[in-house]
Enzyme design. Structure first.
Site, PDB file in Angstrom:
ATOM      1  N   GLU A 105      62.394 158.514 -19.685  1.00  0.00           N
ATOM      2  CA  GLU A 105      63.258 157.449 -20.218  1.00  0.00           C
ATOM      3  C   GLU A 105      63.559 156.316 -19.229  1.00  0.00           C
ATOM      4  O   GLU A 105      64.722 156.089 -18.879  1.00  0.00           O
ATOM      5  CB  GLU A 105      64.623 158.038 -20.639  1.00  0.00           C
ATOM      6  N   GLU A 311      62.972 165.987 -26.114  1.00  0.00           N
ATOM      7  CA  GLU A 311      64.411 166.284 -26.076  1.00  0.00           C
ATOM      8  C   GLU A 311      65.025 165.973 -27.433  1.00  0.00           C
ATOM      9  O   GLU A 311      64.737 164.925 -28.023  1.00  0.00           O
ATOM     10  CB  GLU A 311      65.150 165.426 -25.024  1.00  0.00           C
TER      11      GLU A 311
END
Ligand SMILES: *[C@@H]1O[C@H](CO)[C@@H](O)[C@H](O)[C@H]1NC(C)=O
Ligand SMILES: *[C@@H]1O[C@H](CO)[C@@H](O)[C@H](O)[C@H]1NC(C)=O
Ligand SMILES: *[C@@H]1O[C@H](CO)[C@@H](O)[C@H](O)[C@H]1NC(C)=O
Ligand SMILES: *[C@@H]1O[C@H](CO)[C@@H](O)[C@H](O)[C@H]1NC(C)=O
Ligand SMILES: *[C@@H]1O[C@H](CO)[C@@H](O)[C@H](O)[C@H]1NC(C)=O
Ligand SMILES: *[C@@H]1O[C@H](CO)[C@@H](O)[C@H](O)[C@H]1NC(C)=O
Ligand SMILES: *[C@@H]1O[C@H](CO)[C@@H](O)[C@H](O)[C@H]1NC(C)=O
Length: 425
Positions: A105, A311
């Site tokens: 990310e 995730e």
């Protein structure tokens, strides 16, 4: 990831992140910590011995302090330093690891680390452009490591390597339009993935930041430009779409812009509704339909790439009877199955965040995501099963989504779950 234990309780794969400073204590590849390497080799081998495929994130928001003192991700030399680090990982762990994620990310770590004093390390605010420099150099570093893997390691190691981006979903609401959704998506996910799947930053991101920079009298855009060479070098550098997804918003256009006031480069306000189900994290609302919307958007924007959900999870305060967590996963997985079965989305794997409760950045122990509880006050960090432990065991052993348990069975299930964790040890 093929099922390794079709009838067992064991997961197919385990994703973990390597700490740069544990491998290269000085930051640079002139000194490698053998202990650090051995720790990760032992972990990797233990997974393989148990039929669990290791999935390795090379960079997950932490780099050695000396590199930060030299400018961190705002310094383009990070591209070289990161690639030197990645080479050590490929050489040492590559023979055992078939799936590498270059970085976790970058949008979030860059915005939180270089455009905020409070959200994450290093806690710098750099003229409303540190986050753009950080993503720019992160994308270059990602691509350089990808090409290194391709050129020197892929033939012998036969693995895959890719980028992992977060994407915040959206749900319908007043003033949420196709255009506002598109603009939200490009500033959120497209900023990272457009250069990798399509080439260069999204047009809307380039023109908006350039225009707003001009209004602010900068002689350049706060968003750096890629040369044609870099555009081509970055384009195509992922073997899969790594996705982290937790929640959604109602993206609406900032009406202040009609008055010539530009408060955010994206031009999007992420509106929420107080009637939504909450969690212990202020930003996570339970909105499963937004997950499907993200999966379908990725399908349409990037030609339906193979996608791993790395995730997806729900934070609470650590309750053992975690009905809300089970319900969250039930609903999000249902939504994902619809996206796969009805909408043809190419989702290859799903990962719960997280197996264990963990120290959640600046939220510490106030946001616990684990399906297994950890007592952080005990010296041996005692683990206990939550209700979600046995629920997930049932899901993975039957390969079938299980109903959310009803409250009447709660105590029995917790006892069962605890037994299973004991046996697994
Ligand atoms: C790795 O495993 C070996 C063999 O079990 C053990 O002797 C060693 O201490 C471990 N090293 C680390 C750093 O965990
Ligand atoms: C970056 O910080 C500036 C001011 O500190 C703020 O106006 C802007 O909205 C921030 N941008 C992002 C993407 O967080
Ligand atoms: C918030 O949710 C309530 C209940 O579903 C709904 O009546 C209301 O219109 C929503 N507000 C907005 C701004 O979407
Ligand atoms: C939607 O837009 C209209 C017109 O700009 C505005 O009056 C209204 O307050 C907006 N609604 C929301 C929920 O932002
Ligand atoms: C990026 O790669 C794709 C697929 O090879 C190609 O179609 C596209 O033209 C490339 N984009 C640029 C800007 O070169
Ligand atoms: C940027 O500015 C140009 C020139 O004023 C204008 O044509 C264009 O629509 C603007 N683009 C955006 C996304 O604001
Ligand atoms: C540790 O114990 C203290 C005192 O009982 C408690 O307030 C705190 O929440 C506990 N911390 C964790 C991480 O469990």
């Amino acid at each position: 990831f093929p099922p390794s234990h079709p009838t067992g309780y064991t997961v197919d794969f385990y994703r973990f992140s390597v700490s740069w400073a544990r491998i290269l204590p000085n930051g640079f590849a002139n000194e490698v910590s053998e202990d650090g390497l051995q720790y990760y080799k032992n972990l990797t081998q233990a997974l393989i011995d148990n039929g669990i495929e290791p999935v390795v994130t090379i960079y997950h928001w932490d780099h050695p302090q000396i590199l930060e003192d030299l400018g961190g991700w705002t310094n383009e030399l990070m591209v070289e330093w990161y690639t030197d680090y990645a080479r050590v990982i490929f050489e040492e762990l590559g023979p055992m690891v078939k799936t590498f994620i270059t970085m976790n990310e970058p949008k979030i770590s860059c915005e939180n680390g270089y455009n905020s004093t409070t959200a994450a390390a290093p806690g710098k605010v750099l003229e409303n452009m540190g986050h753009y420099l950080c993503v720019h150099n992160s994308l270059k570093a990602h691509a350089t490591a990808y090409h290194l893997y391709d050129d020197e390691f892929r033939a012998t190691q036969q693995g895959q390597i890719g980028m992992l981006a977060s994407a915040t979903g959206w749900v319908p609401g007043d003033n949420v339009t196709e255009e506002s959704i598109e603009q939200h998506f490009q500033f959120d996910c497209g900023w990272i993935m457009h250069p990798i799947y399509v080439g260069d930053y999204p047009e809307i991101v380039k023109t908006r930041v350039a225009n707003i920079s001009a209004l602010e009298n900068y002689p350049f855009s706060r968003l750096p430009e890629f040369s044609q060479e870099w555009i081509e070098y970055i384009n195509g550098t992922t073997d899969f779409f790594g996705l982290n997804h937790y929640t959604s918003v109602m993206p609406i256009f900032d009406t202040a812009e009609e008055l010539g006031i530009y408060t955010r480069d994206s031009g999007i306000i992420k509106s929420t509704n107080s009637s939504w189900s909450t969690s212990s994290a202020f930003w996570i609302y339970v909105l499963p339909e937004g997950f499907g919307n993200v999966l379908r958007m990725i399908r349409d924007q990037y030609n339906n790439p193979p996608l791993y959900v790395f995730e997806n999870g729900y934070p609470d305060s650590g309750e053992l009877e975690d009905y809300e967590r089970i319900s969250y996963h039930y609903e999000y997985i249902s939504e994902m199955l619809t996206a796969i079965n009805d909408d043809g989305c190419n989702v290859m794997a799903y990962t719960i965040w997280s197996l264990l409760d963990n120290f959640e950045w600046n939220a510490g122990y106030t946001e616990l995501y684990g399906i297994i509880s950890v007592d952080f006050n005990s010296s041996d960090r005692t683990r206990s099963a939550k209700l979600s432990t046995s629920w997930w065991q049932e899901v993975i052993s039957t390969r079938t989504l299980q109903d959310v348990p009803s409250n009447s069975t709660r105590l029995d299930s917790v006892t069962e779950g605890q037994k299973d964790v004991q046996n697994a040890k």
